[in-house]
Design an enzyme around this catalytic site. Structure first.
Site, PDB file in Angstrom:
ATOM      1  N   CYS A 166       0.794  -1.236   0.000  1.00 15.36           N
ATOM      2  CA  CYS A 166       0.000   0.000   0.000  1.00 15.36           C
ATOM      3  C   CYS A 166       0.822   1.279   0.000  1.00 15.36           C
ATOM      4  O   CYS A 166       0.398   2.301  -0.553  1.00 15.36           O
ATOM      5  CB  CYS A 166      -0.972   0.004   1.179  1.00 15.36           C
ATOM      6  SG  CYS A 166      -0.236  -0.440   2.760  1.00 15.36           S
ATOM      7  N   HIS A 208      -2.238   6.741   3.849  1.00 16.71           N
ATOM      8  CA  HIS A 208      -0.838   6.753   4.257  1.00 16.71           C
ATOM      9  C   HIS A 208      -0.196   8.047   3.760  1.00 16.71           C
ATOM     10  O   HIS A 208      -0.296   8.383   2.577  1.00 16.71           O
ATOM     11  CB  HIS A 208      -0.086   5.564   3.649  1.00 16.71           C
ATOM     12  CG  HIS A 208      -0.506   4.224   4.183  1.00 16.71           C
ATOM     13  ND1 HIS A 208      -1.329   4.068   5.274  1.00 16.71           N
ATOM     14  CD2 HIS A 208      -0.185   2.957   3.794  1.00 16.71           C
ATOM     15  CE1 HIS A 208      -1.495   2.771   5.525  1.00 16.71           C
ATOM     16  NE2 HIS A 208      -0.827   2.081   4.632  1.00 16.71           N
TER      17      HIS A 208
END
Lengths: 340, 340, 340, 340
Positions: free
Chosen positions: C148, C232
């Protein structure tokens, strides 16, 4: 100076166990001699297998203690149980039968009429049940402390009940995550969120509060988990038989002191109940450590148009609500010569 | 196709103003023609002076609109007020006198008996007060929506009150930070914490709920600010004259539909009340966007040993509780031909 | 209109699986025909056994689908794997051998030189490896998407590498909790806290980024888990062979478009890279949904006195970083006729 | 026993001021004699006008102290300044001229070459600048401590620089909200979010670190605000002239002790630098109180493929980074007889 009593801690790796260890570190009467964890951790030094979550440093001497398995014999006369209810249900009776005094934070036997459900400042007389246990069961015995919400709620209600006779109470809680143990609720569930439910909690609150106050009190509990680390806050409304003024109630709280031989126990606060006059308090982060975590903080007493009076109450769930509750219970047992 | 009505937005840079702009972006009936902010921002393009906090992108066309000052004349017949109470108290009457229909989210005039305090699905008939205003004041008028908690609470209580006659209610709230606007509560106050107080909120909840339900309802409110972004959750206990079963109550909620000409308004949800059967719901993060933020979510209906029944309710404070509430009010005015 | 392709989803009850289901809900090419979970859940309708954590409603049709066990035969030619690495290592090869095209989010085979590690906008040519697989293995095949963090990082670096040749990069991440799945990190660990470590993550970032960019790039990664739900954020510093100006770099990002047959795929954003000029951005809550979660957002490009340039980058870890990454990969396979 | 020195605290109502008051409460050398706040608070008892945010109780004696205005004459020879930079720029020179020793946490004069920028364990010799000030300015003087990040970073880098000569460093910070004071960042900005920017911070980090280490060190700083209450965490990568092993570096940290007359100061920790071997540490909640908040905690030392070595460092921003930094500076001044 008397020699210290060796104690065993069951469930030492959990959140409550960790908190208890820090409180036992420099205890004047007890020292940690044995720790017990699940079978798979037996034989491993405590410090190697524990994810330490408390913000004081793990005492080095304790880090080196080798964990025992749940079925090993224990040498300590006093055993603290920080177990989950399921394991406690099996293990605690065995320990009692083996002659240990088990001071338990687990919920397994809180509804057993032969087992004291004890808050020393509120119902120290409940320790008499221990003698009854011993008539049947030898030198061992079992003493429990209430659920972490009840530890604060029953303490806050006690002086009101004694002075004004409570008849009804509603309590809505905003509970901290450390009350759910490790790993507890996932961060993915609580970031920007809250959960309006905790399994079994509302029943415990209603039952245990009424039992400790020895009152036919109708209690309605609604519980919530919120993104607070330590410190359960609760919004309480109450009805009473008598009709005290606001000042009467605050006076009852402020006059409350630990009774008789409870006062002066090492973990007993001078003032178990602190009333704060700031309208924005109590707040868990600011107030949970009152009385080194053993005092509850109450504020915002005001008329409630439905029940009579409403107020906010905060209790440190790990200290007054769990580890400190058990420790204070053990201290009262020790003072009364009830440790085998 | 009818031409769209130009609207002005007062307090466009605040949290509620921002939310309203996103809801007006592709609105079938209205378009944003004017924005008004404080004097020091007048003359600056909206996008340059606004700390955009909503998680959808600021519509580019709106970013370019030049802000007007609070005393400039407005051309739009319909004016949304997302002002704070103090400024609203001075400014809204002037706009009404200048012939605008002011649809306000501010609390300044919610207690004025000549001003509708409107939730279209609950008390659409309160719009009649607007005609009375016009007898005195010309073509302008003022319509308000309730406080963000009341927007959800009164909606959830309405079908119960109509079917079973409410007599008492206690409500304990866990309110999101976006309800406090910008900057609102500091992060330093809410990380690992909650605040058991919001100025003036408990009074508003008691007064406005009773007014909207037109009920002599005793309401006890206890409010808390928690670290949730959007979505006020509340724990409600109620007493009723009649004695419905749990199924009766859920049935009343599930059968509830927007009445008459309210149904089909662009911002009106098909089902303003959603009952969830999962015991862990409603949760603000998961449920606040029900009905695109215009439906409230209710769960955990259960007997309350003190009052009768207890349940949990969640409302999106910025949508159903503020911007969406005002917008729906404006839509009902438009449908009824009340825009000057 | 072409008929939709039935697909199976492995690991459908997890966080990535849930996100994928919502993205497949109205997909123009695919529909969910089968869901697979662990053995103990086999035979249970999806909606009954899943703790739904995504903030859109669980599609009712999917709630009723009965879960299959991991060893049951599947009828769908296309299989999405949202499994953990350990299970994926055993299960994915079996599915490939049974003739399925497996589009996997798992890390198990990302380092296998015969398996494409694909970001369609960056290295669509890596899909050629699939033909090589088929020479050996029949009609089945395996395609993976990166970690990710890498899904965002490699995408943001790609236009710079192609234009200016990257030589070194340091990346420090602040990662959201949804990246750890369910239950993931406990709230008790992240309230008022962060964790400066995620197992195996730093190695994945260094290896996968270099593989995708096909560059002998020295990458230093330092990872942190923070109390953010989705998104993120990473702080990146880079050295390049050539010496572009700040404008050159922003220009390369702003000019970046999906190449060839990748453009126009249903899940492909028009602009996979968005540069924001606000000095306080990107912020995960405000920027993670750019391009419906498939665009990354970059900001704060500035000189780095140590390496050359520094910037901040935000990627939605569940969309672009996991479920959306797999879905886009599957769409490219479909467009190229690679689904069996 | 020597008499205690009376001290004045400027900016006593702010976050740093509050922290300083708690640290001065039982100080062996100093006692709080005067407090200064903004004009509008002058004449009010401290406890009535302060939103107390520190989790220890406000000392009652201090609560009663009447606040002075910024222009009132002070009797205390030693003045702590917890002011913001703008006010400090005007006020501190006046106090120095009036003969006070001003120990300041403000950034206003940190770049003045005649003003010591002091970390006692690192550059105690910088206090010589005070004598130079006095040649010009009489008995008064000004001593500053660095920014809260630098207070930790420069301390952690010092033993490495002395042993191995640093040449480059990158530092990416994850900073706590208490560093932004009151009200600081709104909760509405940080719930489920982070902010990748703090005004002026990156420049301060680069300049102040290089000044304290007296090194032509290239420093790249990238700063972030995260939802942590206290404790700045930073991810650091470094290049050095010499090529130590991992053990050499850890050895340098573990051997570090306060030099000469700094050791034994009341607020000086025995070990200003603590290295933790747990791969998941340091964590702000668990490690910020090391050495009663005056020790920094370092962990995860590992090779950095780009610069040489990387590690994580945590510093309590309010203690070692602000109030404790100023207090330790004042103690060194006191020991050296520099208080007028």
């Amino acid at each position: 100076m008397k020699e210290k009593t060796p104690v065993a801690v069951l469930g030492a790796t959990g959140m409550v166990g960790q908190q208890l260890l820090t409180m036992l570190q420099d205890h004047p009467w007890f020292y940690v001699s044995e720790m017990v964890a699940s079978e798979r951790r037996a034989g491993i030094p405590y410090g190697e297998t524990t994810r330490w979550m408390v913000d004081t440093t793990l005492p080095p001497a304790m880090a080196l203690l080798t964990l025992k398995g749940p079925n090993e014999a224990l040498a300590s006369p006093l055993v603290f149980s920080c177990l989950g209810a399921r394991v406690a249900r099996d293990l605690e009776p065995v320990l009692v039968q083996n002659g240990h005094l088990v001071v338990s934070n687990a919920s397994a036997f809180r509804r057993n009429p032969d087992v004291p459900l004890l808050i020393p400042e509120v119902n120290p007389e409940s320790l008499r049940l221990l003698s009854a246990q011993r008539v049947i069961g030898g030198r061992g015995g079992l003493v429990t402390n209430p659920n972490c919400v009840v530890a604060g709620l029953a303490l806050g209600l006690a002086p009101l009940h004694h002075a004004f006779r409570l008849t009804k109470a509603t309590v809505v809680t905003l509970q901290a995550v450390s009350g759910a143990g490790i790993p507890g609720v996932g961060a993915v569930e609580l970031v920007d969120n809250l959960i309006p439910w905790i399994e079994g909690e509302e029943d415990k609150i209603a039952y245990e509060t009424a039992r400790i106050l020895e009152a036919p009190l109708a209690i309605s509990a609604s519980v919530h988990r919120v993104a607070v680390l330590h410190g359960h806050t609760m919004s309480v409304s109450i009805s009473m038989e008598r009709t005290p003024s606001r000042e009467d109630i605050i006076g009852a709280w402020e006059a409350f002191r630990p009774p008789g031989d409870v006062a002066g126990l090492p973990t007993c606060p001078l003032r178990p109940i602190v009333y704060v006059h700031d309208v924005q308090r109590p707040q868990p982060r600011l107030d949970r450590m009152a009385g080194r975590g053993m005092s509850i903080t109450i504020g915002r007493l005001r008329p409630c148009p439905v029940l009579g009076f409403a107020f906010e109450l905060c209790v440190h769930n790990l200290v007054r609500g769990a580890a400190g509750a058990a420790l204070l219970n053990a201290e009262l047992c020790a003072r009364r010569g009830l440790i085998p």
